[in-house]
Design an enzyme around this catalytic site. Structure first.
Site, mmCIF file in Angstrom:
data_model
loop_
_atom_site.group_PDB
_atom_site.id
_atom_site.type_symbol
_atom_site.label_atom_id
_atom_site.label_comp_id
_atom_site.label_asym_id
_atom_site.label_seq_id
_atom_site.Cartn_x
_atom_site.Cartn_y
_atom_site.Cartn_z
ATOM 1 N N GLU A 77 4.864 11.783 -0.599
ATOM 2 C CA GLU A 77 3.560 12.466 -0.385
ATOM 3 C C GLU A 77 2.668 12.427 -1.627
ATOM 4 O O GLU A 77 1.875 13.340 -1.861
ATOM 5 C CB GLU A 77 3.754 13.928 0.060
ATOM 6 C CG GLU A 77 4.590 14.090 1.298
ATOM 7 C CD GLU A 77 3.949 13.461 2.518
ATOM 8 O OE1 GLU A 77 4.451 12.402 2.938
ATOM 9 O OE2 GLU A 77 2.965 13.984 3.017
ATOM 10 N N ALA A 81 0.836 -1.207 0.000
ATOM 11 C CA ALA A 81 0.000 0.000 0.000
ATOM 12 C C ALA A 81 0.864 1.247 0.000
ATOM 13 O O ALA A 81 1.434 1.623 1.026
ATOM 14 C CB ALA A 81 -0.917 0.008 1.221
ATOM 15 N N GLY A 105 27.507 20.607 -19.528
ATOM 16 C CA GLY A 105 28.063 19.615 -20.468
ATOM 17 C C GLY A 105 28.611 18.430 -19.698
ATOM 18 O O GLY A 105 28.035 17.994 -18.696
ATOM 19 N N THR A 149 2.553 10.546 -5.784
ATOM 20 C CA THR A 149 3.221 10.703 -7.084
ATOM 21 C C THR A 149 2.453 11.681 -7.980
ATOM 22 O O THR A 149 1.338 12.096 -7.660
ATOM 23 C CB THR A 149 3.287 9.331 -7.803
ATOM 24 O OG1 THR A 149 1.945 8.898 -8.039
ATOM 25 C CG2 THR A 149 4.027 8.291 -6.972
ATOM 26 N N GLN A 188 0.919 10.991 -10.721
ATOM 27 C CA GLN A 188 -0.366 10.412 -11.136
ATOM 28 C C GLN A 188 -1.424 10.612 -10.054
ATOM 29 O O GLN A 188 -2.581 10.923 -10.348
ATOM 30 C CB GLN A 188 -0.211 8.908 -11.424
ATOM 31 C CG GLN A 188 0.572 8.597 -12.680
ATOM 32 C CD GLN A 188 2.082 8.562 -12.435
ATOM 33 O OE1 GLN A 188 2.582 8.981 -11.395
ATOM 34 N NE2 GLN A 188 2.817 8.065 -13.412
HETATM 35 C C1 LIG Z 1 12.705 9.015 -0.211
HETATM 36 C C2 LIG Z 1 11.338 8.569 0.211
HETATM 37 C C3 LIG Z 1 10.864 8.881 1.474
HETATM 38 C C4 LIG Z 1 9.598 8.452 1.889
HETATM 39 N N1 LIG Z 1 9.171 8.752 3.160
HETATM 40 C C5 LIG Z 1 7.995 8.248 3.601
HETATM 41 C C6 LIG Z 1 7.582 8.426 4.956
HETATM 42 O O1 LIG Z 1 8.256 9.085 5.755
HETATM 43 N N2 LIG Z 1 6.422 7.835 5.361
HETATM 44 C C7 LIG Z 1 5.631 7.103 4.516
HETATM 45 O O2 LIG Z 1 4.599 6.605 4.933
HETATM 46 N N3 LIG Z 1 6.016 6.922 3.222
HETATM 47 C C8 LIG Z 1 7.155 7.469 2.756
HETATM 48 N N4 LIG Z 1 7.545 7.261 1.439
HETATM 49 C C9 LIG Z 1 6.711 6.441 0.571
HETATM 50 C C10 LIG Z 1 5.992 7.210 -0.514
HETATM 51 O O3 LIG Z 1 4.971 8.000 0.040
HETATM 52 C C11 LIG Z 1 5.460 6.166 -1.504
HETATM 53 O O4 LIG Z 1 6.580 5.625 -2.167
HETATM 54 C C12 LIG Z 1 4.498 6.753 -2.509
HETATM 55 O O5 LIG Z 1 3.286 7.043 -1.872
HETATM 56 C C13 LIG Z 1 4.247 5.816 -3.684
HETATM 57 O O6 LIG Z 1 3.922 4.544 -3.240
HETATM 58 P P1 LIG Z 1 4.648 3.240 -3.852
HETATM 59 O O7 LIG Z 1 6.112 3.493 -3.793
HETATM 60 O O8 LIG Z 1 4.123 2.042 -3.153
HETATM 61 O O9 LIG Z 1 4.240 3.204 -5.356
HETATM 62 P P2 LIG Z 1 2.889 2.581 -5.994
HETATM 63 O O10 LIG Z 1 1.704 3.062 -5.244
HETATM 64 O O11 LIG Z 1 3.079 1.113 -6.109
HETATM 65 O O12 LIG Z 1 2.902 3.238 -7.407
HETATM 66 C C14 LIG Z 1 3.759 2.797 -8.460
HETATM 67 C C15 LIG Z 1 3.447 3.652 -9.703
HETATM 68 O O13 LIG Z 1 2.065 3.483 -10.091
HETATM 69 C C16 LIG Z 1 1.425 4.732 -10.153
HETATM 70 N N5 LIG Z 1 0.037 4.604 -9.675
HETATM 71 C C17 LIG Z 1 -0.381 4.021 -8.537
HETATM 72 N N6 LIG Z 1 -1.724 4.101 -8.443
HETATM 73 C C18 LIG Z 1 -2.160 4.759 -9.546
HETATM 74 C C19 LIG Z 1 -3.444 5.162 -10.026
HETATM 75 N N7 LIG Z 1 -4.546 4.889 -9.365
HETATM 76 N N8 LIG Z 1 -3.506 5.814 -11.215
HETATM 77 C C20 LIG Z 1 -2.392 6.103 -11.932
HETATM 78 N N9 LIG Z 1 -1.144 5.744 -11.519
HETATM 79 C C21 LIG Z 1 -1.030 5.092 -10.349
HETATM 80 C C22 LIG Z 1 2.217 5.644 -9.231
HETATM 81 O O14 LIG Z 1 2.070 6.997 -9.580
HETATM 82 C C23 LIG Z 1 3.637 5.147 -9.444
HETATM 83 O O15 LIG Z 1 4.165 5.740 -10.585
HETATM 84 C C24 LIG Z 1 8.789 7.695 1.002
HETATM 85 C C25 LIG Z 1 9.255 7.392 -0.282
HETATM 86 C C26 LIG Z 1 10.501 7.828 -0.683
HETATM 87 C C27 LIG Z 1 10.974 7.479 -2.074
#
Ligand SMILES: Cc1cc2nc3c(=O)[nH]c(=O)nc-3n(C[C@H](O)[C@H](O)[C@H](O)COP(=O)(O)OP(=O)(O)OC[C@H]3O[C@@H](n4cnc5c(N)ncnc54)[C@H](O)[C@@H]3O)c2cc1C
Length: 417
Positions: free
Chosen positions: A395, A156, A371, A397, A399
């Protein structure tokens, strides 16, 4: 719109500028080179604690007032009434401080002691007693203290309704079981705000927020991620293995969740309305750093025979600068609305949608101006190129922001995966 930047905010930005030049930039570069986060016992953090920086983001809460004013709902994602955490001006201050710190080093900036992403849910959902108790460590100036936020799980991320970390209530309080990932600063946090569910089948209706303290048995850091950039702070996966929590650890108390079936979910979304403009502003800070490098190079390094190349580069830079200014204003507006107690979900998402690509474009433009030098390992632009990508992800993506924006402006949930 009457955005005024008060004296206190100007001083806070100035303090971060000084800290940034002297510490954030060099420590961020060092962390990147060694691939190690800045250690929590680094003397720099003691200096930061003494400076009063940890009060940043707490607004009037930081000085111990109740801050329990009621404000209108935060747009579609923030339904129901909510408390307005912090004083007037504190959201704007957070945004401008985040931007300035990230100009020097976004990773080192996030590593700074303070409530971090854990602050907004405590301020917005917590009872007065919880705010008092949890924020008290940040009011002292003797030692650095961190907090963290954990929503994301292996199954999630974007779709937070799918969290499966389970909260079971019994006669003695609560038991939490599950796994959280990508939680920034959690290995050094005094407490972590953890979102869990009463039952995954309930979706958004099941969400509850808890405060898990560092020494709780069953709370275990499993892994610190190796990130492509932003190496100055830790982002970790942790387990909650039957963590027994007292009743008071439920953020807001039982009555908070009685107001509506989705109150827990809405609490998380309303926290995002506070944190998205901050993350967007961090993108602006990175963009400014890239822009300054490019503009400085153009001023100094171009030979007369490179006239046409220089003209093209200048045109690109003007466009970069325009996007930086727009992004900055969008962040400020989203924060200003929050400070006024007005709905800002749309503006927060629009700022988060706009700023990271603008920052990416700024970094690419700087790399183009430099460059070959721009891709060398010891070039700051090369590091910025690795740091900037996460701004698009944290916070929510691109999308996900598009979905929120289209829901607000067109009335239809935007394109799905
Ligand atoms: C450096 C870093 C720090 C972070 N810090 C925290 C933190 O402190 N606390 C915390 O809770 N989380 C944290 N996160 C997590 C971050 O919030 C999640 O990575 C983010 O919400 C995306 O979730 P996911 O990585 O599971 O990607 P997914 O949800 O699996 O998404 C993968 C791709 O699918 C796309 N996608 C997903 N659903 C849809 C949709 N319905 N329609 C179109 N496109 C979609 C997304 O845009 C993405 O491109 C951190 C992440 C990073 C990289």
């Amino acid at each position: 719109m009457d955005i005024q930047i008060d004296e206190e905010t100007l001083k806070a930005v100035e303090l971060v500028r000084t800290i940034g030049r002297e510490f954030l930039r060099p420590l961020g570069l060092e962390a990147d080179r060694t691939n190690r986060p800045i250690p929590p016992d680094h003397p720099f953090y003691e200096l930061v604690a003494k400076s009063g920086y940890m009060l940043q983001g707490l607004g009037s809460e930081g000085r111990g007032s109740s801050g329990s004013e009621r404000a209108p709902a935060g747009g579609a994602s923030g339904g129901g009434s909510r408390r307005r955490g912090g004083s007037r001006g504190s959201a704007l201050r957070n945004v401008l401080v985040a931007e300035e710190g990230s100009y020097w080093d976004r990773g080192a900036m996030v590593s700074l002691p303070g409530p971090g992403l854990g602050g907004p849910p405590v301020l917005r959902m917590g009872t007065e007693a919880q705010r008092e108790r949890l924020l008290a460590p940040f009011r002292q100036r003797e030692r650095p203290v961190w907090a963290a936020f954990a929503m994301t799980e292996p199954g999630a991320g974007s779709d937070v309704a799918r969290i499966t970390t389970r909260a079971v209530r019994d006669a003695d309080g609560w038991v939490l079981t599950g796994q959280k990932m990508y939680s920034s600063n959690s290995p050094r946090a005094e407490w972590v705000v953890v979102f869990a569910t009463l039952d995954p089948a309930l979706g958004r209706d099941g969400h509850r927020a808890f405060v898990v303290e560092r020494d709780t048995p069953g709370f275990e850091i499993l892994r610190v991620e190796h990130k492509m950039g932003l190496r100055a702070y830790e982002t970790a996966t942790f387990a909650l293995d039957g963590c027994r929590l007292p009743e008071e650890s439920l953020l807001g108390g039982q009555e908070y969740y009685e107001a509506s079936s989705q109150r827990g979910f809405e609490g998380a979304m309303s926290s995002f309305n506070a944190t998205r403009p901050i993350i967007a502003a961090m993108g602006v800070g990175i963009a400014r750093a890239a822009y300054d490098i490019a503009a400085g190079t153009l001023k100094e390094d171009f030979a007369p025979h490179a006239f046409h190349r220089r003209r093209r580069a200048l045109e690109t830079l003007v466009e970069v600068r325009r996007r930086i200014e727009v992004a900055r204003l969008m962040c400020m507006r989203a924060a200003w609305l929050l400070d006024c107690g007005m709905p800002n979900a749309l503006e927060a998402s629009m700022a988060k949608l706009y700023a990271p690509p603008a920052a990416l474009a700024a970094v690419q433009a700087a790399a183009q101006v430099l460059g070959e030098a721009g891709v060398l390992r010891d070039s700051l632009v090369e590091k910025l190129a690795r740091d900037v990508k996460a701004m698009d992800i944290v916070e929510g993506t691109q999308q996900i922001q598009r979905r929120v924006v289209s829901k607000h402006v067109v009335g239809v949930l935007g394109p799905s995966a």
